[in-house]
Enzyme design. Sequence first.
Site, mmCIF file in Angstrom:
data_model
loop_
_atom_site.group_PDB
_atom_site.id
_atom_site.type_symbol
_atom_site.label_atom_id
_atom_site.label_comp_id
_atom_site.label_asym_id
_atom_site.label_seq_id
_atom_site.Cartn_x
_atom_site.Cartn_y
_atom_site.Cartn_z
ATOM 1 N N PHE A 253 108.447 69.743 20.717
ATOM 2 C CA PHE A 253 107.043 69.375 20.869
ATOM 3 C C PHE A 253 106.365 70.230 21.923
ATOM 4 O O PHE A 253 106.923 70.460 23.000
ATOM 5 C CB PHE A 253 106.905 67.903 21.306
ATOM 6 N N ASP A 254 105.162 70.697 21.625
ATOM 7 C CA ASP A 254 104.272 71.160 22.670
ATOM 8 C C ASP A 254 103.804 69.899 23.402
ATOM 9 O O ASP A 254 103.862 68.806 22.844
ATOM 10 C CB ASP A 254 103.098 71.917 22.051
ATOM 11 N N LYS A 255 103.359 70.031 24.637
ATOM 12 C CA LYS A 255 102.956 68.837 25.392
ATOM 13 C C LYS A 255 101.472 68.522 25.234
ATOM 14 O O LYS A 255 101.099 67.505 24.645
ATOM 15 C CB LYS A 255 103.286 68.991 26.880
ATOM 16 N N VAL B 50 106.274 70.926 16.641
ATOM 17 C CA VAL B 50 104.977 70.259 16.544
ATOM 18 C C VAL B 50 104.051 70.826 17.602
ATOM 19 O O VAL B 50 104.368 70.793 18.795
ATOM 20 C CB VAL B 50 105.114 68.730 16.742
#
Length: 626
Positions: free
Chosen positions: A310-312, A507
């Site tokens: 995941f990107d944050k 994501v």
Amino acid sequence: MQIKILRQKNRMTWMSGILIVIGFIAHFGFNNVTIFNTTFIIASILGVAPIAIQAYQALKVKVVSIDVLVTIAVIGAFLIQNYEESAIVTFLFLFGGYLEQRTLNQTRSAIKELTEIAPESALKQIEDGEFEEVDVDDVDEGDILLVKTGAKVPVDGTVLTGEGHINEASITGESEPVSKREGTNVFAGTILENGTIQIRADRVGEDTTFGKIIELVEEAQDSKSEAERFIDRFSKWYTPAVLVLAFIVWLFSRNVELAITVLVLGCPGALVIGVPVSNVAGIGNGARNGVLLKGSEVIHDFSRVDTILFDKTGTLTVGNPEVAEKAYYGSNIDEVLGYLASVERESDHPLAKAVLKDIGETTFSTVEDTEVVKGGGIVATVNGHRIAIGNVALMEQENVTLNEQAEADIWAFEKNGNSLVLTAVDGKLKVLMGIRDQIRPGVKKDLQALKRLGVKNLIVLSGDNQGTVDLVSKELGLTEAHGHMLPEDKAAYLQKLQAKGQIVAFVGDGVNDSPSLALADIGIAMGSGTDVAIETSDVVLMNSDFSRLPHALGLTKTTARNMLQNIVIAVGVVIILLASVFFSDWMNMSIGMLVHEASILVVIFNGMRLLRYRLRGHNVNSDSVN
């Protein structure tokens, strides 16, 4: 003539069925063999005509299709004067095809519904300020449009005046009305349930979110998965193999009727149709529920994912951060804040928006020689001063000295979970801001759902500082957390996991996520992200609704299982039928064709169950499909 016959195929099917009924009535009711034979001969000819044409068209392109098997079998039955068998077999085959088409059309209902609700007209403001109804194709970017209660929003745009509530189910899958007022975005194909608004057209035609949804779903439903391509290859060999088997049976038994029966029972109809109907139904379910699956191959790969990266910012977090802490160093701070605001107002990055909001009213200056430092920040010239805005790495690159107080502040801000924005003027640190983003509501529950679905590793990769990333990871219960990562670092880490044999999904929502989205086995873009991210991805979560992610994974897993079920049903029925021919006395051509067509309908209805799929425990008002 061929086209005319094929167009009348359904009518010929019903005529054949009526003739069969008349024949049976004549035979069993009046013992009239002449009418019985005549009606069955005519029914056989009517029935075999469209089947033979389809067989001929297949043979012209060197394909031995199911129609070829049935045509040979029917002609053989006719020649040995078994008119009852030939008539019933052709009727069942055509009637089965008719039912197939009707049920398959239902699985494509999602794209049909999308197309039907596409807006066709708009109220466009003309030169005198009045609004005139025009075709939606005549709307250009920048036009002012009026949307009244009950009307469809014709384009993607921004509300200029008015307010109301819009049903965005066509975009997000959620029917709960969303409040809209000045400055908020609206999407084509959504419905204004109350109020009146004026909007500025930002995207029109195929460029609208709604237009892209239709395009992507159409492309996805026309694509083929690896399973479908395998079955296509398998059918090319299987069908001739059935012909050879029938010939061998005749060669050893000299029983023409037995050989013909083998031809009919060996038809792989359910096998050919079973996988496509599962794929189409799965993609249709996704479209209805705010998940765009870009093709059948995506379903296969996504169902096997065991690691999700995941990107944050904008993915696990809301993407609407605010300045929580700040520190100033030296004099002329108001002037520096003006420089900072002047540079940041040219950026649409969430951190830039947070900085501008915190600074408020100030004096803006002309910005020159802007240079974006990938993964670091931005450097520009304002009023003759070199302004560097970004993270600690950028400060080191710009040779900015950080004194003890600044280093202590940086450590404290990071410990509190802040993203850092440092501002230096002519090589001297002037401003330090700590910016915090809020974790998306419900995201922790969604991540737990992903774990229950079999995802072993949930990892966050961020360009933010390690302290902030660790706090987010701890709060959400992630497997790993990595900060200070440039786009190339994320891509390299992803490839390292793939080299270990892991099936990786990524994501993200930004341009900087595009390399990872492209490299991942499955790239998943948040729907409100950049066009580049959406185009690069394999899956799009409309309206950036993170809760759609567990639904998407559960849907692909269920669709993959459904495909396997259909293959087992199809192969199992053929094996049982062929075994019955050789080891039982009750099996004949008509019964075999009836069972064969029934198996096709079984796999179709099994696939259609996917249209009702809801992830169990994620939507208590819906049923799950297993």
